[in-house]
Design a protein around this motif. Sequence first.
Motif, PDB file in Angstrom:
ATOM      1  N   SER A  54       0.848  -1.180   0.000  1.00  0.00           N
ATOM      2  CA  SER A  54       0.000   0.000   0.000  1.00  0.00           C
ATOM      3  C   SER A  54       0.883   1.228   0.000  1.00  0.00           C
ATOM      4  N   GLY A  55       0.778   2.044  -1.052  1.00  0.00           N
ATOM      5  CA  GLY A  55       1.547   3.282  -1.113  1.00  0.00           C
ATOM      6  C   GLY A  55       1.216   4.175   0.071  1.00  0.00           C
ATOM      7  N   THR A  56      -0.048   4.190   0.453  1.00  0.00           N
ATOM      8  CA  THR A  56      -0.496   5.028   1.575  1.00  0.00           C
ATOM      9  C   THR A  56       0.193   4.608   2.863  1.00  0.00           C
ATOM     10  N   LEU A  57       0.118   3.308   3.170  1.00  0.00           N
ATOM     11  CA  LEU A  57       0.690   2.836   4.432  1.00  0.00           C
ATOM     12  C   LEU A  57       2.208   2.839   4.382  1.00  0.00           C
ATOM     13  N   SER A  58       2.776   2.719   3.181  1.00  0.00           N
ATOM     14  CA  SER A  58       4.210   2.878   3.019  1.00  0.00           C
ATOM     15  C   SER A  58       4.598   4.296   3.430  1.00  0.00           C
ATOM     16  N   TYR A  59       3.915   5.282   2.856  1.00  0.00           N
ATOM     17  CA  TYR A  59       4.198   6.685   3.170  1.00  0.00           C
ATOM     18  C   TYR A  59       4.054   6.960   4.673  1.00  0.00           C
ATOM     19  N   SER A  97       6.385   6.776  -0.940  1.00  0.00           N
ATOM     20  CA  SER A  97       5.228   5.886  -0.906  1.00  0.00           C
ATOM     21  C   SER A  97       5.486   4.630  -1.733  1.00  0.00           C
ATOM     22  N   ASP A  98       6.784   4.279  -1.871  1.00  0.00           N
ATOM     23  CA  ASP A  98       7.137   3.108  -2.682  1.00  0.00           C
ATOM     24  C   ASP A  98       6.577   1.805  -2.099  1.00  0.00           C
ATOM     25  N   ASN A  99       6.296   0.886  -2.997  1.00  0.00           N
ATOM     26  CA  ASN A  99       5.962  -0.493  -2.618  1.00  0.00           C
ATOM     27  C   ASN A  99       7.225  -1.344  -2.667  1.00  0.00           C
ATOM     28  N   ILE A 100       7.195  -2.469  -1.967  1.00  0.00           N
ATOM     29  CA  ILE A 100       8.318  -3.415  -2.057  1.00  0.00           C
ATOM     30  C   ILE A 100       7.765  -4.814  -1.863  1.00  0.00           C
ATOM     31  N   ILE A 101       8.340  -5.775  -2.593  1.00  0.00           N
ATOM     32  CA  ILE A 101       7.886  -7.161  -2.436  1.00  0.00           C
ATOM     33  C   ILE A 101       9.089  -8.081  -2.485  1.00  0.00           C
ATOM     34  N   ALA A 102       9.124  -9.050  -1.593  1.00  0.00           N
ATOM     35  CA  ALA A 102      10.243  -9.993  -1.517  1.00  0.00           C
ATOM     36  C   ALA A 102       9.710 -11.406  -1.706  1.00  0.00           C
ATOM     37  N   PHE A 103      10.201 -12.077  -2.747  1.00  0.00           N
ATOM     38  CA  PHE A 103       9.847 -13.477  -2.996  1.00  0.00           C
ATOM     39  C   PHE A 103      10.983 -14.365  -2.489  1.00  0.00           C
ATOM     40  N   THR A 104      10.727 -15.155  -1.459  1.00  0.00           N
ATOM     41  CA  THR A 104      11.718 -16.134  -1.028  1.00  0.00           C
ATOM     42  C   THR A 104      11.305 -17.483  -1.606  1.00  0.00           C
ATOM     43  N   THR A 105      12.225 -18.130  -2.307  1.00  0.00           N
ATOM     44  CA  THR A 105      11.898 -19.378  -3.000  1.00  0.00           C
ATOM     45  C   THR A 105      13.061 -20.354  -2.835  1.00  0.00           C
ATOM     46  N   GLU A 106      12.840 -21.550  -3.333  1.00  0.00           N
ATOM     47  CA  GLU A 106      13.931 -22.528  -3.312  1.00  0.00           C
ATOM     48  C   GLU A 106      15.152 -22.005  -4.066  1.00  0.00           C
TER      49      GLU A 106
END
Lengths: 358, 358
Positions: B171-176, B314-323
């Motif tokens: 959420s850009g809002t909650l990021s900010y 207000s950036d978003n970020i996503i982290a994919f942890t995988t094998e």
Amino acid sequence: MVVNVAIVGVGLVGSEFIAQVIATQSKKIAVVAVANSRQFLTSPTPLTASWKTDLASPASKAFTLDAFTASLAASKATNPTVVLDCTSNETVAAYYPTWLASGFHVVTPNKKAFSGDLALYKKIKELANGAPGSPMVYHESTVGAGLPVINTLNDLVNTGDKITKIEGIFSGTLSYIFNNFSTLDTSAAPCKFSKVVSVAKDLGYTEPDPRDDLNGMDVARKVIILGRVAGLDLTQETVNVENIVPESLRSLSSEEFMNRLPDFDEHFEKLNKEAIQNGQVLRYVGLVDPVHGKSSVTLARYPASHPFASLKGSDNIIAFTTERFPSPLIIQGAGAGAAVTAFGIYTDILKIAERTQQ
Amino acid sequence: MVVNVAIVGVGLVGSEFIAQVIATQSKKIAVVAVANSRQFLTSPTPLTASWKTDLASPASKAFTLDAFTASLAASKATNPTVVLDCTSNETVAAYYPTWLASGFHVVTPNKKAFSGDLALYKKIKELANGAPGSPMVYHESTVGAGLPVINTLNDLVNTGDKITKIEGIFSGTLSYIFNNFSTLDTSAAPCKFSKVVSVAKDLGYTEPDPRDDLNGMDVARKVIILGRVAGLDLTQETVNVENIVPESLRSLSSEEFMNRLPDFDEHFEKLNKEAIQNGQVLRYVGLVDPVHGKSSVTLARYPASHPFASLKGSDNIIAFTTERFPSPLIIQGAGAGAAVTAFGIYTDILKIAERTQQ
């Protein structure tokens, strides 16, 4: 309709790709030919886990690019065929136009065709021009292995965004060396530059001769690839590379180089201290700056709050600053290794499968 | 062959998409129909910059989903046609199966079909099943706007990687709000939680009623979408959401809420202090954890060295942890706004153009 894949070069990456295709029981992809520098094998049915034994058997044919290509013609008649180049060989790269002109698609992690002779690159783009029915070329794994770098850059360009800067840490080796050597984490034990290089070498993170990493040529190749995808005619001559191998160590043997590197620990320590006293760290970065017409590979400084400063291990990171992303779009993660390189190859071939199956 | 695009909903995002297509003089995409909730317009030739005036003219027809769909049948006969849903409407989302069954492709930033009724989602996946000739659905912009989130996750899944964790600030809002409220940067002036929310509201970063951001429902929708793409049958009922709107403020009017929020500054300040004393910051994160079968939206703590801690604006970020990516594959950047949302839509439609042009 299955896409046939013919692989040239079955070292770590090629083997891992075959393992991934077999493990996923892909219904879209069939590996039907493999070649090493000596011999090749083609098969009317998808290769199985015993392919290494089969390739080593006397039944395999002697490898030449021409013989290998001729043998693929039969399978191409019925199915789309991708030649997957898993070598880092320049002669194989120079053969892409022949494959494309014959209607084969090309996928590769080999940087040579995209960072070498500009005429070869232009020839490839001319053949794989996106027109209906034209052959396709994908090379996601040439920069940052499986990280979605090339495809994201292509998307930005193809939708009309204006690229203002591409900046990143594109070498897992140099990422590891500087993440460990230059840190603001006061709990980390200080270590000498030569020691970090020697540990990286022992861990197998560097080339057999670490100067092949430290001279910046590998990073320069990635800068050239990114610049060309962004529309710039970059060549080795137009990228300004800061070779951090001390000049007096450049013509020594590899062993002498490692022995003499400690003489320069003071030099690197001085650079590091200057950075740290300013709340900054050293990072070895590649830069494409279309606005100012600059492309370079340099040892630069970044403040603690910059995403490059908090990079860990041997991760790569790339930041695209564009008209739509003034705060850059950043991608980071493992940028080397067989599993992630094969992942990038696999996604590229799935794209070809999707595009040839409608 | 050009792909025709028919747009339902021409607010900020829909208008920006048309502007991008016109600006790039796309030879692959033609916008041939536009609709708002009252009327629609179809055209045998690509719409031009005057489309807003044309749509407002008395010559436009009265809008119903059925009438709009019937009018597209003629163009579909000659060209592939994409219906682009730029509404956030549930009724429009429920119409996707009708479009898909009629051979239209669907592209959308509307989260409803992918995070609502599971039966609707499964129906859509069943129709857009990837078989040759089947209709296609792309929804990159439902999570993180144009950031390559959904396509990367699809690539990981489709190549057989094992997802162990998906974690992010969606959420850009909650990021900010939390980037400003909770920081280890000692040079930043400390500020009250209610003040940060009020500034975010004045900047237009929040929904008209900020509780629609703070209650976590929008983030929960994104968690559901990511979980479903990763193969989990998530619903609103199975995601554990931490609503950070104080309970006694939930049934007030929007104005009363803003007036009474300062009563809880001490509560948020206490949480923040506890984090900061441990060298951590507060971040409002969504989590999909297939290994432990958990999905949640929570106010969590991250140490200074974590990429979530150094997020800006207000950036978003996503982290994919995988094998394959035990050190996660991370994507960050602007995750809201018309320009980047339209970019995500544009890349989705270009994929359909590529897949229908071989």
